[in-house]
Scaffold this active site. Sequence first.
Site, short mmCIF file in Angstrom:
data_model
loop_
_atom_site.label_atom_id
_atom_site.label_comp_id
_atom_site.label_asym_id
_atom_site.label_seq_id
_atom_site.Cartn_x
_atom_site.Cartn_y
_atom_site.Cartn_z
N TYR A 1 0.82 -1.22 0.00
CA TYR A 1 0.00 0.00 0.00
C TYR A 1 0.85 1.27 0.00
O TYR A 1 0.40 2.32 -0.44
CB TYR A 1 -0.91 0.04 1.24
CG TYR A 1 -2.23 -0.65 1.09
CD1 TYR A 1 -2.30 -1.99 0.75
CD2 TYR A 1 -3.42 0.04 1.31
CE1 TYR A 1 -3.52 -2.63 0.63
CE2 TYR A 1 -4.65 -0.59 1.19
CZ TYR A 1 -4.69 -1.92 0.85
OH TYR A 1 -5.89 -2.55 0.73
N LYS B 1 3.27 -15.66 2.62
CA LYS B 1 3.46 -16.41 1.37
C LYS B 1 4.97 -16.65 1.28
O LYS B 1 5.63 -16.26 0.30
CB LYS B 1 2.90 -15.58 0.20
CG LYS B 1 2.85 -16.30 -1.13
CD LYS B 1 1.77 -17.36 -1.21
CE LYS B 1 1.92 -18.15 -2.50
NZ LYS B 1 1.03 -19.32 -2.56
N ASP C 1 -2.91 -18.45 0.84
CA ASP C 1 -3.93 -19.13 0.02
C ASP C 1 -4.62 -20.23 0.82
O ASP C 1 -5.84 -20.41 0.73
CB ASP C 1 -3.32 -19.67 -1.29
CG ASP C 1 -2.00 -20.40 -1.12
OD1 ASP C 1 -1.43 -20.37 0.01
OD2 ASP C 1 -1.52 -21.00 -2.10
N ASP D 1 -6.22 -7.04 4.06
CA ASP D 1 -7.36 -6.37 3.44
C ASP D 1 -8.31 -7.42 2.87
O ASP D 1 -9.52 -7.38 3.09
CB ASP D 1 -6.87 -5.43 2.34
CG ASP D 1 -8.03 -4.74 1.63
OD1 ASP D 1 -8.93 -4.26 2.33
OD2 ASP D 1 -8.03 -4.71 0.39
N ASP E 1 -12.15 -9.00 4.66
CA ASP E 1 -13.46 -8.95 3.98
C ASP E 1 -14.07 -10.34 3.93
O ASP E 1 -15.26 -10.52 4.17
CB ASP E 1 -13.32 -8.41 2.54
CG ASP E 1 -13.64 -6.92 2.45
OD1 ASP E 1 -13.50 -6.23 3.48
OD2 ASP E 1 -14.02 -6.45 1.35
#
Length: 354
Positions: free
Chosen positions: A140, A187, A219, A243, A247
Site C-alpha cells: 500500500y 506467502k 492461500d 485487506d 473482507d
Amino acid sequence: MNIALLSGDGIGPEVIDQSVRVCDAIATKFNHQIKWTKAITGARAIDEVGDPYPDQTHEICENSDAVLFGAIGDPKFDHDPSAKVRPEQGLLKMRKKLGLFANIRPTFVFPSLMDRSPLKKERIENTDLVFVRELTSGIYFGDRGRRDNGHTAFDTCTYRRSEIQRIATKGFELAAMRNKKLCCVDKANVLESSRLWRETVQSMESQYPDINVSYEFVDAVAMRLIQWPSDYDVLITENLFGDILTDEASVISGSMGLMPSASVGEKIALYEPIHGSYPQAAGKNIANPLATILSAAMMFEMSFDLADEAALIRQVVNKSITEGIVTQDLAESSHDKSYTTSEVGDYLVEQILS
Ligand code: IPM
Ligand code: MG
C-alpha cells in the site's frame, strides 16, 4: 474524554449519529464527560477543501484521546479512474499520519443470527477470531509507478524488521489475553518479504512461551477460513493479505453491518465499522448502526480501559438482535418487521438508561 468525530461519507453520518447517542447514554449512566469534536474527511472534505484528510482534521485527531470514524467513499470517484484526489487517499493518509499500524478486526457470530451466515451452522459455531492486519506499510505504501511510456506498472511490497516486530508484538499480546493461538499468515514459499515476516515472528516465539504459534500460507488460510473458522484465534498478516482476508472473514457473521474494528498504533486509536459508505442507502435511515456502535464499545475498552461500559453496549446490542429490533439487512429473513437506523438507536439508548 475528548473524542474526534469523523462521520465521513454515505451512511457514515447516520450510523455515527446513533453511536454518539449510545455513547452519551453510557456517559450519563456511568458519570463520564464526553466532548465530541467534529471534523471532515472523505468526499465531503474533497468538495469543501480539496483534500480528503485536511490538516485541520489531522490536528483535531491528534489532540483527541480517540477517533470515532464512520465511512468514506463516493461513487462519483469510483467511476472516474483519472480523478486526482480520491476519498480513499484520505483514509491512507490518516492511517499513516496518525501512526495507526495495527488494524484489529474481530469476527464472531451471534447465536441468534446463525442462519444469516452463508456458511453452515456447524462450521461457524464458536467462531471467535481476530485479525491483526499491518496497516501503514507493505504494498500500500511502497514504490509504485509506470515504465515503458505507461505500458508497464509496478507496486512494491517492502517491510522492515522493526515494522514486523511491532505488529507481531500486538498479535502476541492479544493472543495472550485470548486463547493463546497465533497464526502468522504469509506467502513465504514465494515472497522475500514474507520470509522476513516468518523469520521475525519465529525469533520472537521464545519471548512468549505460552503462545502456540503456527505459520500458514495465505492461500491456504483463505480456504481454511471458510472451512473451519473456529480453529483460529489471532491471525497476523501484512497489509494487502489482511485487506482481502478480513473482507472474507466479515461475511462469516452474516452481515457486514455488524463487525467493528480498531486501528491502533503509537498514540491514539481510531474505531470504525468495517463496512463501507454504502451510498445507495445514504440519507434513508435504513443502515445498520450496530458495527459502529460495537466499534464504540471497543473504544471504551481499549482507549479508556472501561470494560463495564463496553460490556453494557454489547449486552444491549445482543438484546436488540434477539428481540428483533434490527434494521432491514438483518430483518429480512429472520424477523417480520424491520426498524430504522434511529429506531435501533432509540431502543439501545432506552435499554442503557433503564
Ligand atoms: C479497508 C478498505 C481500505 C483498504 C480502502 C478503502 C483503501 O478496503 O479498510 O479495508 O484497502 O485498506
Ligand atoms: Mg478492505
